[in-house]
Design an enzyme around this catalytic site. Structure first.
Site, short mmCIF file in Angstrom:
data_model
loop_
_atom_site.label_atom_id
_atom_site.label_comp_id
_atom_site.label_asym_id
_atom_site.label_seq_id
_atom_site.Cartn_x
_atom_site.Cartn_y
_atom_site.Cartn_z
N HIS A 57 -2.51 7.08 7.12
CA HIS A 57 -1.48 8.22 6.59
C HIS A 57 -2.28 9.26 6.26
CE1 HIS A 57 2.39 6.06 6.43
NE2 HIS A 57 1.76 5.07 5.86
N GLY A 115 0.89 -1.02 -0.11
CA GLY A 115 0.07 0.01 -0.02
C GLY A 115 0.94 1.43 -0.22
N CYS A 163 6.10 -0.28 7.06
CA CYS A 163 5.82 0.98 6.29
C CYS A 163 7.07 1.53 5.33
CB CYS A 163 5.49 2.08 7.36
SG CYS A 163 4.85 3.64 6.58
N LEU A 164 6.94 1.81 3.99
CA LEU A 164 7.78 2.29 3.30
C LEU A 164 8.36 3.52 3.91
CD1 LEU A 164 6.26 1.52 -0.13
CD2 LEU A 164 7.95 0.15 1.23
N GLU A 214 -3.32 2.64 5.62
CA GLU A 214 -3.32 3.54 4.63
C GLU A 214 -4.13 4.83 4.92
OE1 GLU A 214 -0.69 3.54 2.67
OE2 GLU A 214 -0.30 1.42 3.14
#
Ligand code: ZN
Length: 198
Positions: free
Chosen positions: A164, A49, A118-119, A161
């Site tokens: 965020h 995501g 989480c990226l 997501e």
């Protein structure tokens, strides 16, 4: 299409409340391009995501999805979701989606705990409790209103997501920090389902 730069924890955009898109904006070339680029960026970094604030756009929009992992392929992040823990639905693959102005409504009070990454917080994993079943209302990338139910890992990704878009990171959702682990150690001691980053 292009691969976008990912904002890392500490960048203020990750802590801002993103603005809603007007439905008429959704079909503009700018937003369509952004969605394409976000899908490409998510694939490049093997995420499941990616929310617009993670690519420095404070807009209420995210992409998600992960195709079925080929069995027998032991590429790290594509850790298959073979499920040794409970739920019937924790092991599913996440369908591809681009959701705009998503609203998440919990269905029931049941929660489930699992690993998240989480990226924007590279190489870290931690266990997070999430609502197991949710209803989602949003616009899709064509500007059409959509409404659906999700559970298990898909529901987890959607909640991660959507957080965020409100400046919330998964670390904020951890009840305790004892499970925090670096990716190497995760692979060595904790690896199993859900080693993917959102
Ligand atoms: Zn994330």
């Amino acid at each position: 299409m292009s691969i976008l730069k990912i904002a890392r924890m500490g960048h203020p955009v990750l802590r801002a409340k993103a603005r809603a898109l007007h439905p008429s904006e959704i079909r503009t070339p700018k937003i369509q391009q952004l969605i394409d680029d976000m899908f490409e960026t998510m694939r490049e970094y093997q995420g499941v995501g990616l929310a617009a604030p993670q690519v420095h756009e404070a807009l209420r929009l995210f992409v998600a999805g992960f195709p079925p992992a080929p069995r027998g392929d032991d590429d790290d992040f594509e850790a298959d979701e073979e499920d040794e823990h409970d739920g019937e639905d924790d092991g599913e693959d996440v369908p591809l989606m681009a959701l705009i102005n998503p609203e998440v409504i919990p269905s029931g009070r049941e929660t489930t705990e699992d690993w998240e990454g989480c990226l924007s917080i590279p190489d870290i994993r931690g266990r997070v409790q999430r609502t197991r079943r949710i209803s989602v209302r949003a616009y899709d990338r064509t500007g059409k209103k959509v409404e659906f139910d999700a559970s298990g890992f898909t529901a987890r990704v959607i909640q991660h997501e959507t957080d965020h878009l409100d400046g919330v990171l998964f670390l904020d959702r951890m009840k305790a920090l004892q499970s925090l682990t670096f990716l190497d150690e995760f692979g060595r001691y904790w690896s199993g389902p859900s080693s993917r980053a959102d």
